[in-house]
Enzyme design. Sequence first.
Site, short mmCIF file in Angstrom:
data_model
loop_
_atom_site.label_atom_id
_atom_site.label_comp_id
_atom_site.label_asym_id
_atom_site.label_seq_id
_atom_site.Cartn_x
_atom_site.Cartn_y
_atom_site.Cartn_z
N GLY A 210 7.30 -1.78 21.41
CA GLY A 210 6.69 -2.68 22.40
C GLY A 210 6.08 -1.91 23.56
O GLY A 210 4.97 -2.22 24.02
N HIS B 34 0.98 32.51 28.09
CA HIS B 34 0.59 31.98 29.38
C HIS B 34 -0.91 31.73 29.40
O HIS B 34 -1.66 32.54 28.89
CB HIS B 34 0.96 32.99 30.47
N ASN C 163 0.83 -1.21 0.00
CA ASN C 163 0.00 0.00 0.00
C ASN C 163 0.85 1.25 0.00
O ASN C 163 1.90 1.29 0.65
CB ASN C 163 -0.88 0.05 1.25
N LEU C 164 0.38 2.29 -0.66
CA LEU C 164 1.09 3.58 -0.61
C LEU C 164 1.16 4.04 0.85
O LEU C 164 0.23 3.81 1.63
CB LEU C 164 0.33 4.62 -1.43
N GLY D 255 12.81 -5.74 17.39
CA GLY D 255 13.58 -5.03 16.36
C GLY D 255 13.05 -5.29 14.97
O GLY D 255 12.14 -6.12 14.78
C1 FAD Z 1 4.14 -0.11 15.21
C2 FAD Z 1 5.10 0.93 14.71
C3 FAD Z 1 5.00 2.22 15.18
C4 FAD Z 1 5.87 3.21 14.72
N1 FAD Z 1 5.75 4.48 15.20
C5 FAD Z 1 6.57 5.45 14.75
C6 FAD Z 1 6.44 6.78 15.21
O1 FAD Z 1 5.56 7.10 16.03
N2 FAD Z 1 7.28 7.72 14.72
C7 FAD Z 1 8.26 7.41 13.81
O2 FAD Z 1 9.00 8.30 13.40
N3 FAD Z 1 8.42 6.14 13.37
C8 FAD Z 1 7.60 5.16 13.81
N4 FAD Z 1 7.74 3.88 13.33
C9 FAD Z 1 8.84 3.60 12.39
C10 FAD Z 1 8.47 4.05 10.98
O3 FAD Z 1 7.25 3.45 10.58
C11 FAD Z 1 9.59 3.69 10.02
O4 FAD Z 1 10.81 4.20 10.50
C12 FAD Z 1 9.29 4.26 8.64
O5 FAD Z 1 8.08 3.76 8.11
C13 FAD Z 1 10.44 3.96 7.67
O6 FAD Z 1 10.15 4.54 6.46
P1 FAD Z 1 10.76 3.98 5.08
O7 FAD Z 1 10.31 4.93 4.04
O8 FAD Z 1 12.20 3.74 5.27
O9 FAD Z 1 10.09 2.56 4.86
P2 FAD Z 1 8.65 1.93 5.02
O10 FAD Z 1 7.68 2.83 5.66
O11 FAD Z 1 8.89 0.61 5.65
O12 FAD Z 1 8.18 1.74 3.52
C14 FAD Z 1 8.84 0.88 2.65
C15 FAD Z 1 7.93 0.51 1.51
O13 FAD Z 1 8.68 -0.17 0.52
C16 FAD Z 1 7.90 -1.20 -0.05
N5 FAD Z 1 8.81 -2.19 -0.66
C17 FAD Z 1 9.72 -2.98 -0.03
N6 FAD Z 1 10.40 -3.73 -0.94
C18 FAD Z 1 9.90 -3.41 -2.15
C19 FAD Z 1 10.18 -3.85 -3.46
N7 FAD Z 1 11.13 -4.75 -3.72
N8 FAD Z 1 9.46 -3.32 -4.49
C20 FAD Z 1 8.50 -2.39 -4.25
N9 FAD Z 1 8.19 -1.94 -3.01
C21 FAD Z 1 8.88 -2.44 -1.98
C22 FAD Z 1 7.13 -1.74 1.14
O14 FAD Z 1 5.96 -2.42 0.71
C23 FAD Z 1 6.82 -0.45 1.92
O15 FAD Z 1 5.56 0.08 1.55
C24 FAD Z 1 6.86 2.88 13.76
C25 FAD Z 1 6.96 1.57 13.28
C26 FAD Z 1 6.08 0.60 13.74
C27 FAD Z 1 6.20 -0.79 13.20
#
Ligand code: FAD
EC number: 1.8.1.4
Length: 464
Positions: A182, A440, A36-37, A267
């Site tokens: 967690g 304030h 999903n986007l 992790g």
């Molecule tokens: C439960 C939870 C709570 C969180 N809360 C926070 C928070 O409050 N604040 C915060 O800053 N961070 C939070 N995070 C962390 C945050 O979600 C991640 O750090 C962030 O989403 C990373 O962004 P990204 O763009 O690197 O990758 P992602 O958001 O992981 O996106 C990567 C995308 O790439 C796509 N993809 C992967 N491989 C391929 C491929 N080969 N071809 C096409 N598409 C592909 C995936 O489907 C995905 O949609 C949380 C994470 C979790 C699990």
Amino acid sequence: MIEVETIVIGSGPGGYVAAIKASQLGQQVVIIEKENLGGVCANVGCIPSKALISVGHRLEQTKYSDDMGILASVVKVDFVKVQEYKNGVVKKLVGGVEGLLKSNNVDVVKGEAYFIDANTVRVINDDSTQTYTCKNVILATGSRPIEIPTFNFTKRVINSTGALNLTEVPNKLVVIGGGYIGTELGSAYATLGSEVTIIEGGKDILSGFDKQMTQVVKKGLMKKGVAVVVDASAKGVEESENGVIVTYENGGEEKKVEADYVLITVGRRPNTDDMGLEEIGIEFADRGLLKVDQQCRTNLPNIFAIGDIIAGPQLAHKASYEGKVAAEAIAGKRSIVDYLAIPAVCFTDPELATVGYTEERAKAEGMEVKAAKFPFSANGRALALNAKEGFVKLVARKEDGLLVGAQIVGSGASEMIAEMGLAIEASMTVEDIALTIHAHPTLGEVTMEAAEALLHKLKIDATQ
Ligand SMILES: Cc1cc2nc3c(=O)[nH]c(=O)nc-3n(C[C@H](O)[C@H](O)[C@H](O)COP(=O)(O)OP(=O)(O)OC[C@H]3O[C@@H](n4cnc5c(N)ncnc54)[C@H](O)[C@@H]3O)c2cc1C
């Protein structure tokens, strides 16, 4: 074969922000997404978790406001509706990401990307395969939960995605791993009514945060009845139709705890496997992370990597920041990353937020610093909100009062930390903060008071 200037792989907060920036800087951009986007953040991370946490806060405020004169005798949680609410929030946000990409002329391609060579990417989806050639690639494929070998994910042994999509509030929940994911999810379910046990392998939960701050959160968890077991190692799980029995070792003894579900949050692993990266000669750092320079460029000069697949905290705003730097580098700008003013927030009860140096880290790195704290309990707004726990701590360079770090634990910490990030980014001194007139009564005044206290310690006279 379709020719494109820049391909972005992954549409999380790293990828979609990078794609928009690259397009605004004149590149013709295609973004490839296999699910999903919005990535993990919008779909199964930051946003749905904060929706559940907000529901918990609303419940708690309704249930426990008798000292403010609100006597709510029947307060019930309809968890099906809670999930509908959370899913609605996610849907709106994902729609927003789609709209932003469209209005910025970024083409979205659904499918899984695989490298043929450094300039050729094959995209496979259910019904077709398409090959793209490109000048540049920004890799933003994010991360996925790590499994513990003796705890394979099942219906009752769940990861963060499973925890966000439960159809019932568990009577009992065991959380293995007391990091921020967690602890946030454990705290959210405790607020919604679960009896929660957090089992942490290290000396304490939330190990990345200042100890004085985590003590306040631990008090909050205790108030919710959460049991925190530290220095414990999870050994195994027996699963039945209705629940689990988790075995762990603590203090040299083997112990067991029963629950409806066990949530594993130990992790996240970068998504850098199975996409041809080794074959095209990309250099890896340890644990599957990719090596990059200060512009997020890998050893292959036309391929950039951002977000959870490179070193540093796995945070959405870090991914977005790196995405902008990578897009600017592609556009020939000399932007480089500077991580000092990147905040980290934990949405527990109360919230924790930090930016820049902690006093401990500054001293460990040989900096001469002074720090001062001011409590929320001495702030009128905090008292009016019945949210008096916590404090603001500021850390400044001894020689000139330059602000180098701030830590906040308390209600509204997630919002208040932005001011401190701005101050660090703009190289402001503690004096600048003390001289900034805060409205304030607001929680922001705690920051101003902490700055006043630090000025006093630094023996700086703000009237000079
Ligand atoms: C439960 C939870 C709570 C969180 N809360 C926070 C928070 O409050 N604040 C915060 O800053 N961070 C939070 N995070 C962390 C945050 O979600 C991640 O750090 C962030 O989403 C990373 O962004 P990204 O763009 O690197 O990758 P992602 O958001 O992981 O996106 C990567 C995308 O790439 C796509 N993809 C992967 N491989 C391929 C491929 N080969 N071809 C096409 N598409 C592909 C995936 O489907 C995905 O949609 C949380 C994470 C979790 C699990």
